[in-house]
Design a protein around this motif. Structure first.
Motif, PDB file in Angstrom:
ATOM      1  N   TRP A 352     -60.146 -61.229  55.959  1.00 29.97           N
ATOM      2  CA  TRP A 352     -60.377 -62.097  57.125  1.00 29.97           C
ATOM      3  C   TRP A 352     -61.406 -61.469  58.066  1.00 29.97           C
ATOM      4  O   TRP A 352     -62.359 -62.128  58.482  1.00 29.97           O
ATOM      5  CB  TRP A 352     -59.053 -62.323  57.860  1.00 29.97           C
ATOM      6  CG  TRP A 352     -59.240 -62.935  59.220  1.00 29.97           C
ATOM      7  CD1 TRP A 352     -59.392 -64.256  59.516  1.00 29.97           C
ATOM      8  CD2 TRP A 352     -59.333 -62.225  60.471  1.00 29.97           C
ATOM      9  NE1 TRP A 352     -59.568 -64.418  60.864  1.00 29.97           N
ATOM     10  CE2 TRP A 352     -59.541 -63.185  61.469  1.00 29.97           C
ATOM     11  CE3 TRP A 352     -59.254 -60.876  60.822  1.00 29.97           C
ATOM     12  CZ2 TRP A 352     -59.673 -62.838  62.820  1.00 29.97           C
ATOM     13  CZ3 TRP A 352     -59.400 -60.522  62.150  1.00 29.97           C
ATOM     14  CH2 TRP A 352     -59.597 -61.495  63.130  1.00 29.97           C
ATOM     15  N   ALA A 353     -61.220 -60.199  58.402  1.00 34.44           N
ATOM     16  CA  ALA A 353     -62.108 -59.534  59.348  1.00 34.44           C
ATOM     17  C   ALA A 353     -63.530 -59.414  58.800  1.00 34.44           C
ATOM     18  O   ALA A 353     -64.507 -59.603  59.529  1.00 34.44           O
ATOM     19  CB  ALA A 353     -61.564 -58.149  59.693  1.00 34.44           C
ATOM     20  N   SER A 354     -63.638 -59.121  57.510  1.00 34.17           N
ATOM     21  CA  SER A 354     -64.955 -58.929  56.897  1.00 34.17           C
ATOM     22  C   SER A 354     -65.722 -60.228  56.746  1.00 34.17           C
ATOM     23  O   SER A 354     -66.942 -60.260  56.891  1.00 34.17           O
ATOM     24  CB  SER A 354     -64.801 -58.275  55.516  1.00 34.17           C
ATOM     25  OG  SER A 354     -64.164 -57.034  55.620  1.00 34.17           O
ATOM     26  N   GLU A 355     -65.006 -61.317  56.465  1.00 38.52           N
ATOM     27  CA  GLU A 355     -65.688 -62.557  56.115  1.00 38.52           C
ATOM     28  C   GLU A 355     -65.777 -63.574  57.245  1.00 38.52           C
ATOM     29  O   GLU A 355     -66.583 -64.505  57.167  1.00 38.52           O
ATOM     30  CB  GLU A 355     -64.998 -63.204  54.920  1.00 38.52           C
ATOM     31  CG  GLU A 355     -65.068 -62.328  53.693  1.00 38.52           C
ATOM     32  CD  GLU A 355     -64.722 -63.081  52.430  1.00 38.52           C
ATOM     33  OE1 GLU A 355     -64.295 -62.440  51.474  1.00 38.52           O
ATOM     34  OE2 GLU A 355     -64.871 -64.319  52.411  1.00 38.52           O
ATOM     35  N   THR A 356     -64.992 -63.410  58.297  1.00 37.26           N
ATOM     36  CA  THR A 356     -65.025 -64.420  59.359  1.00 37.26           C
ATOM     37  C   THR A 356     -65.351 -63.850  60.727  1.00 37.26           C
ATOM     38  O   THR A 356     -65.433 -64.594  61.691  1.00 37.26           O
ATOM     39  CB  THR A 356     -63.675 -65.164  59.455  1.00 37.26           C
ATOM     40  OG1 THR A 356     -62.677 -64.266  59.971  1.00 37.26           O
ATOM     41  CG2 THR A 356     -63.231 -65.694  58.112  1.00 37.26           C
ATOM     42  N   THR A 357     -65.536 -62.529  60.827  1.00 39.47           N
ATOM     43  CA  THR A 357     -65.868 -61.928  62.116  1.00 39.47           C
ATOM     44  C   THR A 357     -67.110 -61.054  61.967  1.00 39.47           C
ATOM     45  O   THR A 357     -67.568 -60.784  60.859  1.00 39.47           O
ATOM     46  CB  THR A 357     -64.717 -61.054  62.660  1.00 39.47           C
ATOM     47  OG1 THR A 357     -64.696 -59.795  61.973  1.00 39.47           O
ATOM     48  CG2 THR A 357     -63.371 -61.754  62.502  1.00 39.47           C
ATOM     49  N   ASP A 358     -67.631 -60.617  63.100  1.00 38.11           N
ATOM     50  CA  ASP A 358     -68.816 -59.763  63.109  1.00 38.11           C
ATOM     51  C   ASP A 358     -68.475 -58.312  63.429  1.00 38.11           C
ATOM     52  O   ASP A 358     -69.371 -57.523  63.730  1.00 38.11           O
ATOM     53  CB  ASP A 358     -69.832 -60.281  64.137  1.00 38.11           C
ATOM     54  CG  ASP A 358     -70.368 -61.653  63.773  1.00 38.11           C
ATOM     55  OD1 ASP A 358     -70.567 -62.462  64.688  1.00 38.11           O
ATOM     56  OD2 ASP A 358     -70.574 -61.905  62.570  1.00 38.11           O
ATOM     57  N   TYR A 359     -67.185 -57.943  63.358  1.00 38.65           N
ATOM     58  CA  TYR A 359     -66.805 -56.568  63.670  1.00 38.65           C
ATOM     59  C   TYR A 359     -67.345 -55.605  62.611  1.00 38.65           C
ATOM     60  O   TYR A 359     -67.394 -55.930  61.428  1.00 38.65           O
ATOM     61  CB  TYR A 359     -65.287 -56.444  63.763  1.00 38.65           C
ATOM     62  CG  TYR A 359     -64.717 -57.124  64.990  1.00 38.65           C
ATOM     63  CD1 TYR A 359     -64.117 -58.376  64.885  1.00 38.65           C
ATOM     64  CD2 TYR A 359     -64.808 -56.534  66.240  1.00 38.65           C
ATOM     65  CE1 TYR A 359     -63.619 -59.022  66.006  1.00 38.65           C
ATOM     66  CE2 TYR A 359     -64.309 -57.178  67.364  1.00 38.65           C
ATOM     67  CZ  TYR A 359     -63.722 -58.415  67.253  1.00 38.65           C
ATOM     68  OH  TYR A 359     -63.237 -59.049  68.357  1.00 38.65           O
ATOM     69  N   HIS A 360     -67.753 -54.429  63.069  1.00 39.30           N
ATOM     70  CA  HIS A 360     -68.333 -53.422  62.175  1.00 39.30           C
ATOM     71  C   HIS A 360     -67.297 -53.001  61.129  1.00 39.30           C
ATOM     72  O   HIS A 360     -66.110 -52.855  61.435  1.00 39.30           O
ATOM     73  CB  HIS A 360     -68.780 -52.207  62.985  1.00 39.30           C
ATOM     74  CG  HIS A 360     -69.662 -51.280  62.225  1.00 39.30           C
ATOM     75  ND1 HIS A 360     -69.180 -50.373  61.306  1.00 39.30           N
ATOM     76  CD2 HIS A 360     -71.022 -51.138  62.219  1.00 39.30           C
ATOM     77  CE1 HIS A 360     -70.180 -49.696  60.782  1.00 39.30           C
ATOM     78  NE2 HIS A 360     -71.313 -50.138  61.317  1.00 39.30           N
ATOM     79  N   PRO A 361     -67.720 -52.786  59.873  1.00 40.00           N
ATOM     80  CA  PRO A 361     -66.791 -52.367  58.817  1.00 40.00           C
ATOM     81  C   PRO A 361     -65.964 -51.133  59.179  1.00 40.00           C
ATOM     82  O   PRO A 361     -64.788 -51.040  58.831  1.00 40.00           O
ATOM     83  CB  PRO A 361     -67.717 -52.096  57.628  1.00 40.00           C
ATOM     84  CG  PRO A 361     -68.892 -52.981  57.853  1.00 40.00           C
ATOM     85  CD  PRO A 361     -69.076 -53.030  59.339  1.00 40.00           C
ATOM     86  N   ASN A 362     -66.589 -50.169  59.896  1.00 41.09           N
ATOM     87  CA  ASN A 362     -65.841 -48.969  60.265  1.00 41.09           C
ATOM     88  C   ASN A 362     -64.727 -49.278  61.257  1.00 41.09           C
ATOM     89  O   ASN A 362     -63.678 -48.622  61.261  1.00 41.09           O
ATOM     90  CB  ASN A 362     -66.779 -47.916  60.855  1.00 41.09           C
ATOM     91  CG  ASN A 362     -67.591 -47.220  59.781  1.00 41.09           C
ATOM     92  OD1 ASN A 362     -67.238 -47.253  58.609  1.00 41.09           O
ATOM     93  ND2 ASN A 362     -68.698 -46.613  60.163  1.00 41.09           N
ATOM     94  N   LEU A 363     -64.922 -50.264  62.109  1.00 40.31           N
ATOM     95  CA  LEU A 363     -63.885 -50.661  63.058  1.00 40.31           C
ATOM     96  C   LEU A 363     -62.703 -51.269  62.307  1.00 40.31           C
ATOM     97  O   LEU A 363     -61.539 -51.022  62.633  1.00 40.31           O
ATOM     98  CB  LEU A 363     -64.462 -51.678  64.056  1.00 40.31           C
ATOM     99  CG  LEU A 363     -63.763 -51.783  65.410  1.00 40.31           C
ATOM    100  CD1 LEU A 363     -63.887 -50.480  66.176  1.00 40.31           C
ATOM    101  CD2 LEU A 363     -64.342 -52.925  66.220  1.00 40.31           C
TER     102      LEU A 363
END
Length: 404
Positions: A352-363
């Motif tokens: 969800w975080a990787s595909e629908t948000t712009d948060y950095h992978p390290n976060l």
């Protein structure tokens, strides 16, 4: 059709309504052909000698190409033929060069935009469309967005995929596949030499560079993130401690052992923070969890029910003991969901975080209490980015509760 002794005029051309050819002289003809609607198409043709043979070359349709323009083009073609060149071959070469220039002008970002616009009507799920845009914007565009399609190489693809290949395996695989489709499309549509190997191809290509994704990891069955809001709706109908335990495990994206072992003393409800000690963590240091407002609400409700001096947030049946680690498993059985595991929700959050948000992978990795493997990034990130993780966790909770 009788030949005209004089040169053609525009009036003659407009009135012409008989199939055949009208001769203008110096090898220039107007070819007239009938259409299905009983009208006529008219186009210019020039004849010239080349290699001991008579050849024909089209000069364009009338009236887009005027009589004067046709005469100029015909004279130019015959002049080239007299000089020993083949005007038809010269035009083919010029067209090929123009196509090459066109291909070089189309960037990967532009190719992706056209590809998505062409294909997204077949993608029924709106989130799937957004995932295409989000993953390309996050991972591909920073590296190859402005690079022309013919200039994309294996090195570019490795630069995109290597940092996330094992950290975010499912996302990385989707990014690779999407890049491969776009580059294939660019080749089929003349924006890249079809004889060039697709640098995003897996078999016989990236397979030998990136290798297997986390072969040592046993992946747990995970609920697709699109189904999480409906799952939370179902959980909300259950007034049992195991349901609250599963809700918080998913919201906090922690391991089962951490959640059922959570103690009141480690929670600061006013500051919306939960501190897990290093002794309770899989990695050799503690982990702080920013608590979303929905998680705080659950904690306050549990606090009202708390037995005096009970140390655990999720009390078990035995005195002063935590909830059994089988409680959520049994809940899953009662809900008739053998297709998922509790641990699998960590993968669900990651997708969800990787595909629908712009948060950095390290976060995202830090929210999961994963160790950052990149030595440079690890050295730079001395802190735990707690406050930066807070909006990520709140966004996840808002998504989970979006149907509640």
């Amino acid at each position: 059709m009788p030949r005209l002794a004089d040169k053609l005029t525009d009036a003659q051309i407009r009135r012409a309504a008989t199939p055949g050819k009208l001769r203008d002289g110096s090898g220039l003809y107007l070819a007239i052909k009938p259409r299905r609607d009983k009208s006529f198409s008219k186009s210019w043709v020039v004849c010239f000698p080349a290699g001991g043979k008579s050849r024909e070359m089209g000069l364009g349709p009338y009236p887009e190409v005027t009589l004067a323009e046709a005469r100029t083009k015909a004279a130019d073609a015959r002049r080239k033929a007299r000089d020993g060149a083949d005007p038809l071959e010269a035009r083919k070469a010029a067209d090929a060069e123009a196509e090459r220039e066109k291909a070089q002008a189309l960037s990967f970002r532009d190719a992706a935009a056209i590809y998505i616009a062409t294909n997204e009507k077949h993608w029924k799920n709106p989130k799937h469309r957004q995932q295409w845009r989000n993953t390309l914007s996050t991972y591909a565009y920073p590296v190859i967005g402005d690079i022309a399609c013919p200039d994309i190489t294996n090195a570019h693809m490795v630069q995109i995929l290597e940092p996330i290949w094992k950290a975010l395996p499912e996302t990385a695989s989707r990014v690779r596949g999407r890049c491969e489709n776009i580059i294939d499309w660019s080749a089929v549509n003349g924006h890249r030499d079809p004889n060039q190997k697709n640098p995003a191809a897996w078999k016989g290509n990236l397979k030998h560079v990136l290798g297997k994704q986390g072969a040592e990891v046993e992946h747990q069955p995970a609920l697709p993130f699109e189904d999480v809001p409906a799952f939370f709706l179902e959980l909300g109908k259950r007034d049992e401690i195991a349901a609250r335990a599963l809700e918080m495990t998913i919201l906090n994206v922690v391991r089962t052992s951490n959640q059922i072992g959570a103690r009141w003393i480690d929670h600061n409800i006013e500051q919306a923070e939960w501190a897990i000690s290093a002794a309770d963590m899989k990695m050799p240091k503690g982990h702080r969890v920013p608590l979303a407002t929905q998680t705080v609400t659950i904690l306050r409700e549990l606090e009202k029910r708390r037995e005096k001096r009970h140390p655990y947030v999720l009390p078990g049946l035995k005195a002063l003991k935590p909830l059994s680690n089988m409680a959520m498993l049994e809940l899953r059985k009662r809900m008739n969901r053998p297709d998922i595991t509790v641990h699998g929700f960590r993968s669900t959050f990651q997708d969800w975080a990787s595909e629908t948000t712009d948060y950095h992978p390290n976060l995202i990795e830090m929210a999961l209490a994963h160790v950052i493997k990149d030595k440079t990034e690890k050295a730079y990130r001395r802190g735990d980015l707690f406050e930066k993780r807070r909006p990520l966790m709140q966004a996840w909770a808002d998504y989970c509760f979006s149907k509640r």
